[in-house]
Design a protein around this motif. Sequence first.
Motif, short mmCIF file in Angstrom:
data_model
loop_
_atom_site.label_atom_id
_atom_site.label_comp_id
_atom_site.label_asym_id
_atom_site.label_seq_id
_atom_site.Cartn_x
_atom_site.Cartn_y
_atom_site.Cartn_z
N VAL A 31 0.77 -0.85 -0.06
CA VAL A 31 0.06 0.00 0.02
C VAL A 31 0.61 1.37 0.06
CG1 VAL A 31 -1.66 1.17 1.34
CG2 VAL A 31 -1.82 -0.96 1.11
N ASN A 32 1.77 1.38 0.82
CA ASN A 32 2.72 2.55 1.02
C ASN A 32 3.28 2.61 -0.45
OD1 ASN A 32 2.46 3.31 3.55
ND2 ASN A 32 4.03 2.00 4.45
N SER A 33 3.74 1.66 -1.17
CA SER A 33 4.58 1.63 -2.63
C SER A 33 3.33 2.23 -3.50
CB SER A 33 4.87 0.33 -2.91
OG SER A 33 5.25 0.40 -4.28
N ALA A 34 1.86 1.67 -3.48
CA ALA A 34 0.98 2.45 -4.39
C ALA A 34 0.78 3.86 -4.06
CB ALA A 34 -0.14 1.56 -3.88
N ILE A 35 0.99 4.23 -2.55
CA ILE A 35 0.75 5.67 -2.23
C ILE A 35 1.90 6.48 -2.94
CG2 ILE A 35 0.78 7.06 -0.49
CD1 ILE A 35 -0.72 4.96 1.12
N ASP A 41 3.49 10.18 -9.57
CA ASP A 41 3.00 10.18 -10.90
C ASP A 41 2.36 11.56 -11.03
OD1 ASP A 41 3.97 7.91 -11.76
OD2 ASP A 41 2.26 6.68 -11.56
N LYS A 42 1.54 11.95 -10.04
CA LYS A 42 0.76 13.06 -9.81
C LYS A 42 1.39 14.20 -9.40
CE LYS A 42 -3.79 10.66 -9.47
NZ LYS A 42 -4.96 10.66 -8.80
N LYS A 43 2.56 14.10 -8.88
CA LYS A 43 3.49 15.10 -8.23
C LYS A 43 2.81 16.01 -7.05
CE LYS A 43 6.30 15.66 -12.19
NZ LYS A 43 5.85 15.06 -13.35
N ILE A 44 2.16 15.27 -6.28
CA ILE A 44 1.37 15.90 -5.41
C ILE A 44 1.32 14.86 -3.91
CG2 ILE A 44 -0.59 17.06 -6.76
CD1 ILE A 44 -2.38 14.70 -5.92
N GLU A 45 1.10 15.57 -2.86
CA GLU A 45 1.09 15.04 -1.56
C GLU A 45 -0.57 14.47 -1.45
OE1 GLU A 45 2.67 13.61 2.12
OE2 GLU A 45 3.73 14.81 0.50
N LEU A 46 -0.66 12.98 -1.40
CA LEU A 46 -2.02 12.62 -1.09
C LEU A 46 -2.72 12.79 0.09
CD1 LEU A 46 -1.68 8.98 -2.91
CD2 LEU A 46 -2.59 11.29 -3.93
N GLU A 47 -4.06 13.19 0.17
CA GLU A 47 -4.94 13.49 1.06
C GLU A 47 -5.44 11.84 1.79
OE1 GLU A 47 -6.00 16.51 2.39
OE2 GLU A 47 -4.32 17.21 0.97
N ASP A 48 -6.01 11.87 2.84
CA ASP A 48 -6.67 10.87 3.31
C ASP A 48 -7.69 10.03 2.26
OD1 ASP A 48 -5.15 10.49 5.53
OD2 ASP A 48 -6.64 10.88 7.01
N ALA A 53 -8.93 5.83 -1.61
CA ALA A 53 -9.36 5.29 -2.74
C ALA A 53 -8.41 4.04 -3.23
CB ALA A 53 -9.22 6.43 -3.62
N ILE A 54 -7.14 4.47 -2.94
CA ILE A 54 -5.99 3.34 -3.32
C ILE A 54 -6.29 2.06 -2.44
CG2 ILE A 54 -3.62 2.83 -2.87
CD1 ILE A 54 -2.94 5.90 -3.54
N LEU A 55 -6.63 2.07 -0.97
CA LEU A 55 -6.89 1.08 -0.44
C LEU A 55 -8.07 0.37 -0.96
CD1 LEU A 55 -6.45 2.89 3.20
CD2 LEU A 55 -5.15 0.64 2.25
N ALA A 56 -9.21 0.90 -1.39
CA ALA A 56 -10.37 0.44 -2.04
C ALA A 56 -9.97 -0.40 -3.18
CB ALA A 56 -11.34 1.53 -2.26
N LEU A 92 -10.17 0.89 5.78
CA LEU A 92 -11.31 1.18 5.12
C LEU A 92 -12.42 1.31 6.11
CD1 LEU A 92 -10.95 -1.45 2.12
CD2 LEU A 92 -10.57 0.96 1.93
N PRO A 93 -13.06 2.28 5.81
CA PRO A 93 -14.43 2.47 6.64
C PRO A 93 -15.51 1.31 6.69
CG PRO A 93 -14.52 4.03 4.40
CD PRO A 93 -13.32 3.21 4.44
N ALA A 94 -16.18 1.30 7.51
CA ALA A 94 -17.27 0.22 7.47
C ALA A 94 -17.95 0.34 6.18
CB ALA A 94 -18.18 0.15 8.75
N GLN A 95 -18.29 -0.79 5.79
CA GLN A 95 -18.96 -0.93 4.55
C GLN A 95 -20.54 -0.96 4.78
OE1 GLN A 95 -17.60 -1.60 0.99
NE2 GLN A 95 -16.17 -0.85 2.27
#
Length: 150
Positions: A31-35, A41-48, A53-56, A92-95
């Motif tokens: 997951v850290n690698s994907a983040i 790629d996007k040249k930004i710092e990702l928000e939660d 979305a990556i976790l999903a 992930l949040p509860a489904q």
Amino acid sequence: MSLKDQLKTDMKEAMKAREAGKVALSVIRMVNSAIKNTEIDKKIELEDSDILAILAKEMKIRQDSLAEFEKGHRDDLVTQVKAEMDVLAKYLPAQLSEEEIRHIVVEAISTLTAPIKMGDLMPLVMPKTKGCADGKLVNAIVKEELAKVN
């Protein structure tokens, strides 16, 4: 604590747990690698929300793999994928349940005037269920409820 910080903390704990934390460690590293790749790629710092979305996405990949492994009777891989899904589920949040999704869909239908089309309804439903429900399930419930109305 941000989701990224939580992942780092959990990774340290998994490292300390040695053999017991192997699965968690590998999943968190992935997951850290994907983040990191997405940030580069996007040249930004990702928000939660972006990290969710990556976790999903990673959870969806494992759900698809699980179905294929079960078809192929690969019990060893089924066990491994389920363990990985358990690790991802913690972040992930509860489904939403099927009833909760149905309630959201019916509520959205009540705001629209006839004739109601799928293209009008989905933009109202998806923001409320994003990250909290499987898109296929939402789509199926929307189709069912539209069939009742139309």
